[in-house]
Design a protein around this motif. Structure first.
Motif, PDB file in Angstrom:
ATOM      1  N   SER A 108       0.850  -1.197   0.000  1.00 59.74           N
ATOM      2  CA  SER A 108       0.000   0.000   0.000  1.00 59.74           C
ATOM      3  C   SER A 108       0.881   1.241   0.000  1.00 59.74           C
ATOM      4  N   LYS A 109       0.745   2.032  -1.070  1.00 65.63           N
ATOM      5  CA  LYS A 109       1.553   3.261  -1.165  1.00 65.63           C
ATOM      6  C   LYS A 109       1.109   4.255  -0.092  1.00 65.63           C
ATOM      7  N   VAL A 110      -0.168   4.182   0.323  1.00 68.24           N
ATOM      8  CA  VAL A 110      -0.646   5.103   1.360  1.00 68.24           C
ATOM      9  C   VAL A 110       0.014   4.734   2.695  1.00 68.24           C
ATOM     10  N   ILE A 148       0.805  10.307 -10.450  1.00 66.95           N
ATOM     11  CA  ILE A 148      -0.399   9.659  -9.913  1.00 66.95           C
ATOM     12  C   ILE A 148      -0.057   8.199  -9.614  1.00 66.95           C
ATOM     13  N   LYS A 149      -0.287   7.783  -8.360  1.00 69.42           N
ATOM     14  CA  LYS A 149       0.101   6.430  -7.961  1.00 69.42           C
ATOM     15  C   LYS A 149      -1.103   5.653  -7.453  1.00 69.42           C
ATOM     16  N   VAL A 150      -1.216   4.446  -7.951  1.00 68.86           N
ATOM     17  CA  VAL A 150      -2.245   3.507  -7.494  1.00 68.86           C
ATOM     18  C   VAL A 150      -1.815   3.007  -6.115  1.00 68.86           C
ATOM     19  N   GLY A 158       1.834   0.891 -11.770  1.00 65.17           N
ATOM     20  CA  GLY A 158       0.900   1.732 -11.027  1.00 65.17           C
ATOM     21  C   GLY A 158       1.306   3.171 -10.830  1.00 65.17           C
ATOM     22  N   VAL A 159       2.276   3.663 -11.603  1.00 59.00           N
ATOM     23  CA  VAL A 159       2.661   5.074 -11.489  1.00 59.00           C
ATOM     24  C   VAL A 159       2.483   5.724 -12.853  1.00 59.00           C
ATOM     25  N   ILE A 160       1.675   6.768 -12.886  1.00 59.91           N
ATOM     26  CA  ILE A 160       1.454   7.475 -14.157  1.00 59.91           C
ATOM     27  C   ILE A 160       1.960   8.903 -14.000  1.00 59.91           C
ATOM     28  N   ILE A 190      -1.566  11.491  -5.291  1.00 60.91           N
ATOM     29  CA  ILE A 190      -0.987  12.410  -6.292  1.00 60.91           C
ATOM     30  C   ILE A 190       0.153  13.107  -5.571  1.00 60.91           C
ATOM     31  N   GLU A 191       1.334  13.011  -6.150  1.00 52.73           N
ATOM     32  CA  GLU A 191       2.482  13.587  -5.444  1.00 52.73           C
ATOM     33  C   GLU A 191       3.318  14.496  -6.328  1.00 52.73           C
ATOM     34  N   GLU A 192       4.123  15.242  -5.671  1.00 52.02           N
ATOM     35  CA  GLU A 192       5.050  16.188  -6.276  1.00 52.02           C
ATOM     36  C   GLU A 192       6.002  15.448  -7.224  1.00 52.02           C
ATOM     37  N   TYR A 193       6.260  16.067  -8.377  1.00 50.21           N
ATOM     38  CA  TYR A 193       7.184  15.478  -9.343  1.00 50.21           C
ATOM     39  C   TYR A 193       8.618  15.820  -8.939  1.00 50.21           C
ATOM     40  N   LEU A 194       9.454  14.795  -8.858  1.00 50.12           N
ATOM     41  CA  LEU A 194      10.843  15.024  -8.447  1.00 50.12           C
ATOM     42  C   LEU A 194      11.768  14.834  -9.632  1.00 50.12           C
ATOM     43  N   GLU A 195      12.740  15.719  -9.748  1.00 56.76           N
ATOM     44  CA  GLU A 195      13.710  15.570 -10.829  1.00 56.76           C
ATOM     45  C   GLU A 195      15.039  15.116 -10.278  1.00 56.76           C
ATOM     46  N   GLU A 197      18.278  11.759 -10.592  1.00 54.56           N
ATOM     47  CA  GLU A 197      18.681  10.437 -11.068  1.00 54.56           C
ATOM     48  C   GLU A 197      18.223   9.401 -10.065  1.00 54.56           C
ATOM     49  N   GLU A 198      17.811   8.230 -10.597  1.00 52.53           N
ATOM     50  CA  GLU A 198      17.290   7.197  -9.698  1.00 52.53           C
ATOM     51  C   GLU A 198      18.380   6.247  -9.232  1.00 52.53           C
ATOM     52  N   LEU A 199      18.168   5.761  -8.026  1.00 53.88           N
ATOM     53  CA  LEU A 199      19.127   4.847  -7.407  1.00 53.88           C
ATOM     54  C   LEU A 199      18.349   3.821  -6.594  1.00 53.88           C
ATOM     55  N   HIS A 219      16.759   0.701 -15.139  1.00 54.73           N
ATOM     56  CA  HIS A 219      16.336   1.463 -16.319  1.00 54.73           C
ATOM     57  C   HIS A 219      14.869   1.132 -16.521  1.00 54.73           C
ATOM     58  N   LYS A 220      14.001   2.005 -16.039  1.00 54.32           N
ATOM     59  CA  LYS A 220      12.570   1.671 -15.941  1.00 54.32           C
ATOM     60  C   LYS A 220      11.797   1.812 -17.248  1.00 54.32           C
ATOM     61  N   ARG A 221      12.214   2.764 -18.097  1.00 54.09           N
ATOM     62  CA  ARG A 221      11.415   3.007 -19.310  1.00 54.09           C
ATOM     63  C   ARG A 221      11.677   1.925 -20.356  1.00 54.09           C
ATOM     64  N   PRO A 229       6.802   3.771 -22.113  1.00 52.03           N
ATOM     65  CA  PRO A 229       6.142   3.557 -20.814  1.00 52.03           C
ATOM     66  C   PRO A 229       7.074   2.985 -19.753  1.00 52.03           C
ATOM     67  N   ASN A 230       6.690   3.159 -18.488  1.00 47.18           N
ATOM     68  CA  ASN A 230       7.416   2.529 -17.387  1.00 47.18           C
ATOM     69  C   ASN A 230       7.210   1.016 -17.429  1.00 47.18           C
ATOM     70  N   THR A 231       8.264   0.300 -17.078  1.00 52.67           N
ATOM     71  CA  THR A 231       8.189  -1.171 -17.040  1.00 52.67           C
ATOM     72  C   THR A 231       8.661  -1.617 -15.659  1.00 52.67           C
ATOM     73  N   VAL A 287      12.920   9.436  -1.097  1.00 50.49           N
ATOM     74  CA  VAL A 287      12.412   8.080  -1.366  1.00 50.49           C
ATOM     75  C   VAL A 287      11.165   8.151  -2.253  1.00 50.49           C
ATOM     76  N   LEU A 288      11.172   7.387  -3.343  1.00 51.66           N
ATOM     77  CA  LEU A 288      10.007   7.302  -4.218  1.00 51.66           C
ATOM     78  C   LEU A 288       9.079   6.190  -3.752  1.00 51.66           C
ATOM     79  N   GLU A 289       9.677   5.091  -3.310  1.00 55.83           N
ATOM     80  CA  GLU A 289       8.865   3.937  -2.916  1.00 55.83           C
ATOM     81  C   GLU A 289       9.750   2.922  -2.206  1.00 55.83           C
ATOM     82  N   TYR A 290       9.090   1.997  -1.516  1.00 52.39           N
ATOM     83  CA  TYR A 290       9.807   0.860  -0.942  1.00 52.39           C
ATOM     84  C   TYR A 290       9.273  -0.422  -1.553  1.00 52.39           C
TER      85      TYR A 290
END
Ligand code: AMP
Ligand code: GLY
Length: 433
Positions: A108-110, A148-150, A158-160, A190-195, A197-199, A219-221, A229-231, A287-290
């Protein structure tokens, strides 16, 4: 692991991540046999594959009891979120992976955002919505892009990221109506867009102690130059050039240790893996997600570098008693390139014959299978979105990349595609960060 008797291990899953785990576990002298449920065509030579679905928890319990399995290692998140660890525990069976309450961190992202806020972990500002009207109103008064996250599990889809209000509203309608993601989309963030590099920072934890793995970069795309799209991930390199292993300790202390403390505060014992997906922004890591399991394909780039025997560690984590304070790593970088079915992450065909797999593996190159199976003639055929991950160790990132791409050239299948730029950003040293 006090006794000298060799152990029996069951790995639950059928992806590249589980192939990498089976491959590493099989190299341990402590192991008598590895079973994979359900496994794939690549695991057959090193594991006994048993046709039990990852969500058939009662079937897995029965198998583990009947075969006196010493340790069950769960690869994917779905059975963890469904409570496989709790069922195994009830039966007195040892399992590597968190229980249901801990697995909510990914399920659960919430919940995950609440944990981050309670623990003081830096993350994007967010709002939770269950109603289309309120979500639309929020979008109309805010600036794009919208993330936007499911709330629930969505297999990496689940992330658009919507670049206009119209795009955002279309996504919200699809999700909250239940069309796009079913029950997983009953709530959205719905969250703030972060710019930046991902790690990926991945650690073992027994609920108290933390043992970090080496870093990696996913490499998500779907397509080259981070387009499409994200993969679930089209390739990975380890280490990431973004941070030193010393920085990792700092990141783990900011992004993971507070979460473990918060779990303890909530009387939840977390044993397994915590994987933090981070954005290294100008303001520092956020942190974007766990995830509560190893990254796929990150682990296909990490495991070939692990020199230590993984088996004692898996036992220590599952038993809640990590005693080691470090792991031994190969200094050589590793690049893992995913070959996916054409059309992935959307619709794709299955059943295409894959030729040329023999002779690709060397002391530096390993092909990890994901969506593969044997057809009636005994040929390896495609059976999923992500089909193979070709991993290569090299003297440096460029060498590892070249070896992986040279190996891919030997694999013939018209139905597969791959990105041609995996590792490129790492080689350039992410000069724009
Ligand atoms: P997640 O499943 O939350 O890791 O999100 C999947 C991908 O969406 C991430 O790997 C990022 O590429 C992107 N993403 C998620 N959250 C954000 C954000 N707040 N800002 C920018 N990109 C994001
Ligand atoms: N590669 C991203 C993940 O495993 O979630």
């Amino acid at each position: 692991m006090q006794s000298k008797r060799k152990v029996k291990i069951l790995v639950v899953g059928s992806g590249g991540r589980e192939h990498a785990l089976v491959w590493k576990i099989r190299q341990s002298e402590l192991v008598e046999v590895v079973y994979a449920a359900p496994g794939n065509a690549g695991m057959h030579t090193i594991a006994e594959c048993v046709p039990i679905d990852v969500m058939d928890i009662e079937g897995l319990v029965k198998f583990a009891k009947d075969r006196s399995i010493d340790l069950t290692v769960v690869g994917p998140e779905a059975p963890l979120v469904a409570g496989i660890a709790d069922r195994f525990q009830q039966e007195g069976l040892l399992l590597f992976g968190p229980n249901k309450s801990g697995a909510q961190l990914e399920g659960s992202k919430v919940f995950s955002k609440n944990m981050m806020n309670a623990a003081g972990v830096p993350t994007a500002k967010h709002e939770v919505f269950t109603e289309v009207a309120q979500a639309k109103e929020y979008i109309i008064k805010s600036e794009p892009p919208f993330v936007i996250k499911v709330d629930g599990l969505a297999a990496g889809k689940g992330v658009i990221i919507a670049h206009s209000a119209a795009e955002g509203i279309e996504a919200i309608n699809g999700i909250l109506s239940g069309h796009s993601f079913g029950d997983a989309g009953k709530r959205i963030i719905i969250e703030e867009y972060l710019e930046g590099e991902e790690l990926s920072a991945i650690v073992f934890t027994d609920g108290e102690n933390v043992l970090p793995l080496v870093t990696s970069q996913d490499h998500k795309r779907a397509y080259d130059h981070d387009e499409g799209p994200n993969t679930g991930g089209m390739g990975a390199v380890s280490p990431s050039p973004l941070v030193s292993q010393d920085d990792v300790a700092v990141i783990v202390n900011k992004a993971i240790v507070p979460i473990i403390r918060e779990f303890k505060h909530r009387a939840i014992t977390f044993r397994g893996v915590i994987y933090a997906g981070l954005m290294i922004t100008k303001k520092g890591p956020m942190v974007l997600e766990y995830n509560v399991r190893f990254g796929d394909p990150e682990i296909q780039a990490i495991i070939p570098r692990l020199r230590s025997d993984i088996v004692p560690l898996l036992f220590e984590v599952a038993l809640g008693e990590i005693t080691m304070d470090s792991l031994s790593w190969d200094a050589r970088p590793c690049t893992a390139i995913v070959m996916a079915s054409k059309g992935y992450p959307n619709e794709y065909e299955k059943g295409a014959v894959i030729e040329g797999l023999e002779g690709v593996n060397t002391s530096e190159v390993t092909v990890f299978h994901a969506g593969t199976k044997f057809n009636q003639e005994g040929k390896v055929v495609t059976n999923g979105g992500r089909v193979l991950a070709v991993s290569a160790l090299g003297d440096n990132l460029k060498d590892a990349q070249q070896k992986a791409y040279q190996a891919i050239e030997k694999i013939k299948c018209d139905d597969l595609f791959f990105r041609t730029d995996i590792g490129e950003k790492a080689i350039r040293g992410c000069e724009h960060v």
